[in-house]
Enzyme design. Structure first.
Site, PDB file in Angstrom:
ATOM      1  N   HIS A  36      -7.021 -60.388 -13.043  1.00 13.18           N
ATOM      2  CA  HIS A  36      -7.769 -59.284 -12.405  1.00 13.18           C
ATOM      3  C   HIS A  36      -7.326 -59.703 -10.831  1.00 13.18           C
ATOM      4  CE1 HIS A  36      -9.959 -57.705 -15.609  1.00 13.18           C
ATOM      5  NE2 HIS A  36     -10.210 -58.703 -15.690  1.00 13.18           N
ATOM      6  N   GLN A  72      -8.201 -65.698 -18.313  1.00 14.95           N
ATOM      7  CA  GLN A  72      -8.596 -64.087 -18.471  1.00 14.95           C
ATOM      8  C   GLN A  72      -8.810 -63.546 -17.096  1.00 14.95           C
ATOM      9  OE1 GLN A  72     -11.248 -63.560 -21.722  1.00 14.95           O
ATOM     10  NE2 GLN A  72      -9.627 -63.826 -23.355  1.00 14.95           N
ATOM     11  N   SER A  86      -7.317 -78.188  -8.483  1.00 13.54           N
ATOM     12  CA  SER A  86      -6.077 -78.609  -8.929  1.00 13.54           C
ATOM     13  C   SER A  86      -6.146 -80.023  -9.678  1.00 13.54           C
ATOM     14  CB  SER A  86      -5.208 -78.493  -7.830  1.00 13.54           C
ATOM     15  OG  SER A  86      -3.821 -79.136  -8.453  1.00 13.54           O
ATOM     16  N   ARG A 141     -14.576 -56.156 -18.199  1.00 13.27           N
ATOM     17  CA  ARG A 141     -15.039 -57.555 -19.039  1.00 13.27           C
ATOM     18  C   ARG A 141     -16.498 -57.803 -19.663  1.00 13.27           C
ATOM     19  NH1 ARG A 141     -10.196 -60.174 -20.383  1.00 13.27           N
ATOM     20  NH2 ARG A 141      -8.919 -59.867 -18.650  1.00 13.27           N
ATOM     21  N   ARG A 162      -2.754 -84.308 -17.346  1.00  5.69           N
ATOM     22  CA  ARG A 162      -3.476 -83.051 -17.596  1.00  5.69           C
ATOM     23  C   ARG A 162      -3.043 -82.272 -18.720  1.00  5.69           C
ATOM     24  NH1 ARG A 162      -2.592 -78.825 -12.756  1.00  5.69           N
ATOM     25  NH2 ARG A 162      -0.340 -78.801 -12.568  1.00  5.69           N
ATOM     26  N   ARG A 222      -3.691 -81.456 -10.242  1.00  5.80           N
ATOM     27  CA  ARG A 222      -2.529 -82.390  -9.784  1.00  5.80           C
ATOM     28  C   ARG A 222      -3.129 -83.451  -8.992  1.00  5.80           C
ATOM     29  NH1 ARG A 222       2.076 -79.710  -6.744  1.00  5.80           N
ATOM     30  NH2 ARG A 222       3.064 -81.540  -7.248  1.00  5.80           N
ATOM     31  N   GLU A 280      -8.515 -72.632  -7.017  1.00  9.17           N
ATOM     32  CA  GLU A 280      -9.151 -73.276  -7.943  1.00  9.17           C
ATOM     33  C   GLU A 280      -8.921 -74.723  -7.690  1.00  9.17           C
ATOM     34  OE1 GLU A 280      -7.392 -71.631 -11.466  1.00  9.17           O
ATOM     35  OE2 GLU A 280      -8.515 -73.264 -12.786  1.00  9.17           O
TER      36      GLU A 280
HETATM   37  C1  LIG Z   1     -10.414 -56.627 -23.251  1.00  4.10           C
HETATM   38  C2  LIG Z   1      -9.171 -57.005 -22.602  1.00  4.10           C
HETATM   39  C3  LIG Z   1      -8.196 -57.663 -23.331  1.00  4.10           C
HETATM   40  C4  LIG Z   1      -6.894 -58.003 -22.625  1.00  4.10           C
HETATM   41  N1  LIG Z   1      -5.749 -58.393 -23.272  1.00  4.10           N
HETATM   42  C5  LIG Z   1      -4.590 -59.049 -22.573  1.00  4.10           C
HETATM   43  C6  LIG Z   1      -3.457 -59.696 -23.474  1.00  4.10           C
HETATM   44  O1  LIG Z   1      -3.509 -59.729 -24.461  1.00  4.10           O
HETATM   45  N2  LIG Z   1      -2.730 -59.722 -22.467  1.00  4.10           N
HETATM   46  C7  LIG Z   1      -2.582 -59.661 -21.248  1.00  4.10           C
HETATM   47  O2  LIG Z   1      -1.456 -60.326 -20.511  1.00  4.10           O
HETATM   48  N3  LIG Z   1      -3.371 -59.100 -20.550  1.00  4.10           N
HETATM   49  C8  LIG Z   1      -4.475 -58.634 -21.259  1.00  4.10           C
HETATM   50  N4  LIG Z   1      -5.616 -58.194 -20.677  1.00  4.10           N
HETATM   51  C9  LIG Z   1      -5.623 -58.105 -19.141  1.00  4.10           C
HETATM   52  C10 LIG Z   1      -5.137 -56.636 -18.576  1.00  4.10           C
HETATM   53  O3  LIG Z   1      -4.064 -56.392 -19.122  1.00  4.10           O
HETATM   54  C11 LIG Z   1      -5.163 -56.589 -17.082  1.00  4.10           C
HETATM   55  O4  LIG Z   1      -4.131 -57.400 -16.499  1.00  4.10           O
HETATM   56  C12 LIG Z   1      -6.596 -57.081 -16.504  1.00  4.10           C
HETATM   57  O5  LIG Z   1      -7.487 -56.388 -17.176  1.00  4.10           O
HETATM   58  C13 LIG Z   1      -6.613 -56.703 -15.083  1.00  4.10           C
HETATM   59  O6  LIG Z   1      -6.413 -55.516 -14.836  1.00  4.10           O
HETATM   60  P1  LIG Z   1      -7.067 -54.797 -13.434  1.00  4.10           P
HETATM   61  O7  LIG Z   1      -6.966 -53.357 -13.664  1.00  4.10           O
HETATM   62  O8  LIG Z   1      -8.383 -55.330 -13.063  1.00  4.10           O
HETATM   63  O9  LIG Z   1      -5.853 -55.432 -12.713  1.00  4.10           O
HETATM   64  P2  LIG Z   1      -5.493 -55.544 -11.165  1.00  4.10           P
HETATM   65  O10 LIG Z   1      -4.306 -56.283 -11.210  1.00  4.10           O
HETATM   66  O11 LIG Z   1      -6.657 -56.179 -10.323  1.00  4.10           O
HETATM   67  O12 LIG Z   1      -4.993 -54.270 -10.755  1.00  4.10           O
HETATM   68  C14 LIG Z   1      -6.017 -53.252 -10.319  1.00  4.10           C
HETATM   69  C15 LIG Z   1      -5.565 -51.916 -10.408  1.00  4.10           C
HETATM   70  O13 LIG Z   1      -4.471 -51.804  -9.569  1.00  4.10           O
HETATM   71  C16 LIG Z   1      -3.341 -51.055 -10.068  1.00  4.10           C
HETATM   72  N5  LIG Z   1      -2.297 -51.702 -10.129  1.00  4.10           N
HETATM   73  C17 LIG Z   1      -1.946 -53.225 -10.345  1.00  4.10           C
HETATM   74  N6  LIG Z   1      -0.771 -53.608 -10.247  1.00  4.10           N
HETATM   75  C18 LIG Z   1      -0.058 -52.430 -10.418  1.00  4.10           C
HETATM   76  C19 LIG Z   1       1.419 -52.490 -10.395  1.00  4.10           C
HETATM   77  N7  LIG Z   1       1.998 -53.291 -10.582  1.00  4.10           N
HETATM   78  N8  LIG Z   1       1.675 -51.042 -10.630  1.00  4.10           N
HETATM   79  C20 LIG Z   1       0.947 -50.062 -10.352  1.00  4.10           C
HETATM   80  N9  LIG Z   1      -0.304 -50.190 -10.187  1.00  4.10           N
HETATM   81  C21 LIG Z   1      -0.891 -51.369 -10.357  1.00  4.10           C
HETATM   82  C22 LIG Z   1      -3.699 -50.585 -11.498  1.00  4.10           C
HETATM   83  O14 LIG Z   1      -4.334 -49.389 -11.318  1.00  4.10           O
HETATM   84  C23 LIG Z   1      -4.827 -51.663 -11.567  1.00  4.10           C
HETATM   85  O15 LIG Z   1      -6.022 -51.084 -12.734  1.00  4.10           O
HETATM   86  C24 LIG Z   1      -6.821 -57.825 -21.105  1.00  4.10           C
HETATM   87  C25 LIG Z   1      -7.799 -57.324 -20.551  1.00  4.10           C
HETATM   88  C26 LIG Z   1      -8.966 -56.898 -21.185  1.00  4.10           C
HETATM   89  C27 LIG Z   1     -10.061 -56.370 -20.246  1.00  4.10           C
END
Ligand SMILES: Cc1cc2nc3c(=O)[nH]c(=O)nc-3n(C[C@H](O)[C@H](O)[C@H](O)COP(=O)(O)OP(=O)(O)OC[C@H]3O[C@@H](n4cnc5c(N)ncnc54)[C@H](O)[C@@H]3O)c2cc1C
Length: 216
Positions: A83, A79, A93, A182, A155, A95, A91
């Site tokens: 981000h 999860q 590995s 989170r 693994r 492998r 991380e």
């Molecule tokens: C409670 C919860 C449930 C979740 N459930 C799921 C799930 O079921 N399945 C799943 O796959 N994920 C899930 N996620 C993950 C979620 O979809 C995001 O991938 C994760 O929270 C990372 O978000 P971030 O804003 O920190 O992303 P980061 O990738 O760190 O991006 C930071 C910011 O940069 C911008 N950004 C990043 N990439 C782009 C882009 N390509 N285009 C435009 N702007 C961009 C956005 O504003 C984003 O907020 C969940 C997250 C939470 C908190």
């Protein structure tokens, strides 16, 4: 699970001065007692951080950095690795490493929620014992290695509750975004255990930034 801070760069004042350089200005601490690890920003610098956070001026916060070594189960790491922006992740590995695997066993199994699927789980306990499957998985893993199967393949039979370890580094702004998403009730509680620890370290090292970046 474990969250250890391994490195840090900058202070609340670094963020202030990254912003103040626009006007070719530089601030100093209002109070600075390094022996007591006690620092205080002036009121106007405190207000500046508040303003930057409120208006989404992220770049001054990208000059302040933290690096953590985290040990947590694979399903939590899976999860958190979502981000990405402003963060770097390296991380262990499996492998290359075939050490005895460690497993995360929760102290209770939470019941499926009745109201909202997004809640993940309820607070009610369901008695359940997974000792047998864990022992069987470990025994088979060792047997596969003994049969000369490569660690990168053996693994595959290890469960998601196996512990993994990674170094996670990034800006104060990036970690704040992680914690804001989170630390909420709708996030998985095992993942929250990690991010609440991250928040504590952020508060210790960047108290003013953490105050204004939390829940923007
Ligand atoms: C409670 C919860 C449930 C979740 N459930 C799921 C799930 O079921 N399945 C799943 O796959 N994920 C899930 N996620 C993950 C979620 O979809 C995001 O991938 C994760 O929270 C990372 O978000 P971030 O804003 O920190 O992303 P980061 O990738 O760190 O991006 C930071 C910011 O940069 C911008 N950004 C990043 N990439 C782009 C882009 N390509 N285009 C435009 N702007 C961009 C956005 O504003 C984003 O907020 C969940 C997250 C939470 C908190």
């Amino acid at each position: 699970m474990n969250v250890e801070i391994v490195d840090k760069m900058g202070t609340d004042l670094s963020v202030v001065n990254a912003a103040r350089v626009s006007f070719s200005k530089k601030s100093q601490w209002k109070r600075n007692i390094p022996t007591l690890n006690s620092y205080e920003l002036s009121e106007k610098d405190d207000k500046l951080i508040k303003y930057l956070a409120k208006h989404g001026h992220w770049s001054p916060f990208a000059h302040a950095f933290l690096s953590f070594r985290i040990k947590a189960p694979i399903f939590v790491a899976r999860q958190l690795v979502k981000h990405q922006v402003g963060l770097a992740w390296n991380e262990v590995s499996r492998r290359y490493v075939d050490d005895k695997p460690e497993f995360y066993i929760p102290f209770m199994w939470r019941k499926r929620p009745e109201e909202s699927i997004k809640q993940g789980s309820s607070d009610e306990e369901v008695p359940y014992d997974i000792t047998k499957i864990i022992n069987d998985a470990e025994e088979m893993y060792n047997d596969m290695l003994a049969n000369d199967i490569a660690p990168e393949m053996a693994r595959m039979i290890l469960p998601q509750c196996m512990m993994t370890e990674w170094i996670w580094s990034g800006s104060v702004f990036a970690f704040s975004r992680v914690c804001n998403l989170r630390n909420k009730e709708n996030a998985q509680s095992e993942t929250r255990m990690v991010t609440l620890e991250l928040s504590k370290h952020m508060k210790d090292h960047f108290p003013i930034c953490s105050k204004y970046l939390s829940d923007i």
